[in-house]
Design a protein around this motif. Structure first.
Motif, PDB file in Angstrom:
ATOM      1  N   GLU A   1       0.676 -12.711  -0.509  1.00 55.69           N
ATOM      2  CA  GLU A   1      -0.276 -12.558   0.181  1.00 55.69           C
ATOM      3  C   GLU A   1      -0.944 -13.631   0.530  1.00 55.69           C
ATOM      4  O   GLU A   1      -1.458 -14.754  -0.493  1.00 55.69           O
TER       5      GLU A   1
ATOM      6  N   TYR B   1     -14.527  -9.073  -8.008  1.00 57.57           N
ATOM      7  CA  TYR B   1     -14.268  -8.761  -6.624  1.00 57.57           C
ATOM      8  C   TYR B   1     -15.467  -8.489  -5.845  1.00 57.57           C
ATOM      9  O   TYR B   1     -15.618  -7.326  -5.586  1.00 57.57           O
TER      10      TYR B   1
ATOM     11  N   TYR C   1      -9.173 -12.826  -7.264  1.00 58.60           N
ATOM     12  CA  TYR C   1      -7.862 -12.482  -7.094  1.00 58.60           C
ATOM     13  C   TYR C   1      -6.938 -12.697  -8.288  1.00 58.60           C
ATOM     14  O   TYR C   1      -6.103 -12.543  -8.255  1.00 58.60           O
TER      15      TYR C   1
ATOM     16  N   SER D   1      -4.906 -14.793   1.790  1.00 58.20           N
ATOM     17  CA  SER D   1      -6.380 -14.016   2.241  1.00 58.20           C
ATOM     18  C   SER D   1      -7.361 -15.209   2.642  1.00 58.20           C
ATOM     19  O   SER D   1      -7.854 -16.013   2.079  1.00 58.20           O
TER      20      SER D   1
ATOM     21  N   ASN E   1      -6.055 -11.406   6.088  1.00 62.13           N
ATOM     22  CA  ASN E   1      -4.717 -11.311   5.523  1.00 62.13           C
ATOM     23  C   ASN E   1      -3.463 -11.826   6.399  1.00 62.13           C
ATOM     24  O   ASN E   1      -2.413 -12.078   6.253  1.00 62.13           O
TER      25      ASN E   1
ATOM     26  N   PHE F   1      -1.529  -5.010  -9.108  1.00 62.27           N
ATOM     27  CA  PHE F   1      -1.418  -4.804  -7.589  1.00 62.27           C
ATOM     28  C   PHE F   1      -0.284  -5.487  -7.027  1.00 62.27           C
ATOM     29  O   PHE F   1       0.566  -4.990  -6.201  1.00 62.27           O
TER      30      PHE F   1
ATOM     31  N   GLY G   1     -13.511  -4.957   5.382  1.00 65.09           N
ATOM     32  CA  GLY G   1     -12.846  -5.431   4.225  1.00 65.09           C
ATOM     33  C   GLY G   1     -12.168  -6.757   4.247  1.00 65.09           C
ATOM     34  O   GLY G   1     -11.603  -7.339   3.332  1.00 65.09           O
ATOM     35  N   SER G   2     -12.410  -7.560   5.440  1.00 59.60           N
ATOM     36  CA  SER G   2     -11.856  -8.894   5.570  1.00 59.60           C
ATOM     37  C   SER G   2     -10.051  -8.731   5.736  1.00 59.60           C
ATOM     38  O   SER G   2      -9.481  -9.635   5.264  1.00 59.60           O
ATOM     39  N   THR G   3      -9.765  -7.771   5.919  1.00 62.01           N
ATOM     40  CA  THR G   3      -8.315  -7.411   6.322  1.00 62.01           C
ATOM     41  C   THR G   3      -7.627  -8.382   7.248  1.00 62.01           C
ATOM     42  O   THR G   3      -6.646  -8.751   7.233  1.00 62.01           O
TER      43      THR G   3
ATOM     44  N   TYR H   1       0.825  -1.193   0.236  1.00 63.06           N
ATOM     45  CA  TYR H   1      -0.120   0.027  -0.038  1.00 63.06           C
ATOM     46  C   TYR H   1       0.852   1.345  -0.229  1.00 63.06           C
ATOM     47  O   TYR H   1       0.725   1.967   1.033  1.00 63.06           O
TER      48      TYR H   1
HETATM   49  C1  AVI Z   1      -7.268  -5.972   1.879  1.00 66.26           C
HETATM   50  N1  AVI Z   1      -7.350  -7.333   1.673  1.00 66.26           N
HETATM   51  C2  AVI Z   1      -8.493  -7.886   2.604  1.00 66.26           C
HETATM   52  C3  AVI Z   1      -7.667  -7.712   0.267  1.00 66.26           C
HETATM   53  C4  AVI Z   1      -8.141  -9.473   0.304  1.00 66.26           C
HETATM   54  O1  AVI Z   1      -9.092  -9.439  -0.495  1.00 66.26           O
HETATM   55  O2  AVI Z   1      -7.312 -10.027   0.801  1.00 66.26           O
HETATM   56  C5  AVI Z   1      -6.283  -7.383  -0.449  1.00 66.26           C
HETATM   57  C6  AVI Z   1      -6.469  -8.008  -1.758  1.00 66.26           C
HETATM   58  N2  AVI Z   1      -5.616  -8.827  -2.530  1.00 66.26           N
HETATM   59  C7  AVI Z   1      -5.797  -9.021  -3.805  1.00 66.26           C
HETATM   60  N3  AVI Z   1      -6.978  -8.424  -4.021  1.00 66.26           N
HETATM   61  C8  AVI Z   1      -7.340  -7.591  -2.594  1.00 66.26           C
END
Ligand code: AVI
Ligand code: SAH
Length: 327
Positions: A285, A61, A211, A287, A171, A221, A166-168, A44
């Motif tokens: 990442e 999304y 994703y 999720s 992560n 991203f 946001g379901s952060t 970010y």
């Molecule tokens: C911020 N977070 C919850 C997003 C997610 O869906 O895990 C980040 C993201 N990564 C890829 N798309 C969105």
């Protein structure tokens, strides 16, 4: 890896801010492991925050628009449980767009405290809110969720409503998520509420495209992390030689994002050299996706009672209204 005689600490102490030193140390540690990884916290920068906003509007999304619907449907219930004169403290606030639903529904807030590592996102949100809600006191905090917040005296003793949308939370790994929720509870105070958005387990045929979208925004991203390393840490990643990948890890119930090295290559970052094999992955990442009961149990372990939990009519996403009540 080639370890050079100039140590990171001695070189960066003069050239870099504390944040950049942390970025450098984290990247070097992540790429020095046998299974390379980079932390998603570093996505970010200004461009990463803007790309995330583009992701939230993609047809694939679903989380952002679904959570928005749930919050609209239940904002009055959330507001009714909120003590007059509370602070709304938001973790990873980004654009603060969904927050406007709560800010409009809760009449008597003392102030809104958005916390985010992205100063660009915080500043954009602050300017927009100043225009749209001129009477709202906004106290933005640039930094990690877990940092102690230094609030003005008249705000420090207010009751707090935490908001973590946001379901952060997804992560983080499950145990890190429970630890984070517990620490948030300690910071918010006993009997404080925390409203958390949590993405739900579903068919991988829905999850994977969310994703790995057709327009390639999520790929941009993910790859932007390499651009950030090139710019801020004097790196020389060739972006054409890495490819975005999103995979469903059923055992861990999570989407994983990776960057795949398309050939054997050598990359320099600061004074270090990293070797990448053809087909080698850098894990960028996680999720995690929960069932309703899984998340309720995790919240309980972290010291919360569930007052309510809401889902949309397709059971894509959930919002949990919790109260911190450690045993
Ligand atoms: C911020 N977070 C919850 C997003 C997610 O869906 O895990 C980040 C993201 N990564 C890829 N798309 C969105
Ligand atoms: N809450 C918004 C944004 C989610 S994107 C929404 O629901 O749409 C995740 C946000 O968390 C980003 O704005 C990112 O900058 C922030 N973030 C990620 N890791 C963080 C950390 N460790 N501390 C504070 N903010 C963080």
């Amino acid at each position: 890896m080639n370890t050079n005689d100039t140590s990171l600490a001695s070189r960066t102490a003069n050239d870099f801010s504390a944040d950049k030193m942390e970025f450098a140390a984290d990247v070097i540690a992540g790429l020095s492991q046998p299974r390379k990884s980079l932390s998603c916290r570093w996505f970010y920068d200004a461009r990463g925050s803007a790309l995330f906003e583009d992701i939230t509007e993609l047809p694939e999304y679903y989380p952002t628009r679904t959570e928005t619907l749930i919050l609209r449907a239940h904002a009055e219930e959330i507001a009714a449980r909120t003590k007059a004169g509370s602070l709304l403290v938001e973790y990873g606030s980004g654009s603060s767009r969904k927050t406007e639903i709560l800010l409009s529904a809760i009449a008597s807030l003392a102030a809104y405290v958005p916390i985010d590592v992205s100063d660009a996102a915080l500043e954009e949100a602050r300017v927009r809110l100043a225009e749209r809600m001129p009477d709202l006191r906004v106290f933005p905090v640039v930094g990690d969720f877990l940092a102690e917040i230094d609030l003005p005296k008249d705000l420090a003793r207010r009751p707090r409503l935490g908001f973590f949308p946001g379901s952060t939370i997804g992560n983080l790994t499950r145990s890190a998520a429970a630890d984070l929720l517990h620490t948030m509870g300690l910071r918010l105070g006993s009997s404080s509420r925390l409203v958390v958005g949590v993405d739900l387990v579903k068919d991988p045929a829905v999850l994977v495209p969310a994703y790995d979208d057709a327009q390639g925004v999520t790929a941009a991203f993910n790859l932007n992390l390499l651009t950030r390393i090139n710019r801020e840490l004097d790196g020389d990643f060739d972006l054409d030689q890495f490819r975005h990948e999103a995979i469903w890890n059923a055992g861990e119930s999570r989407i994983e994002m990776h960057l795949l090295s398309l050939r054997a290559q050598r990359v320099h970052i600061l004074d270090k050299t990293f070797e990448f094999g053809a087909g080698e992955h850098v894990h960028t990442e996680n999720s995690h996706k929960y069932s309703l009961d899984d998340f309720t149990a995790l919240a309980r372990r972290a010291g919360y009672r569930t007052l309510d939990r809401w889902v949309d009519d397709k059971s894509l996403f959930s919002v949990h209204d919790l109260v911190f009540d450690p045993a």
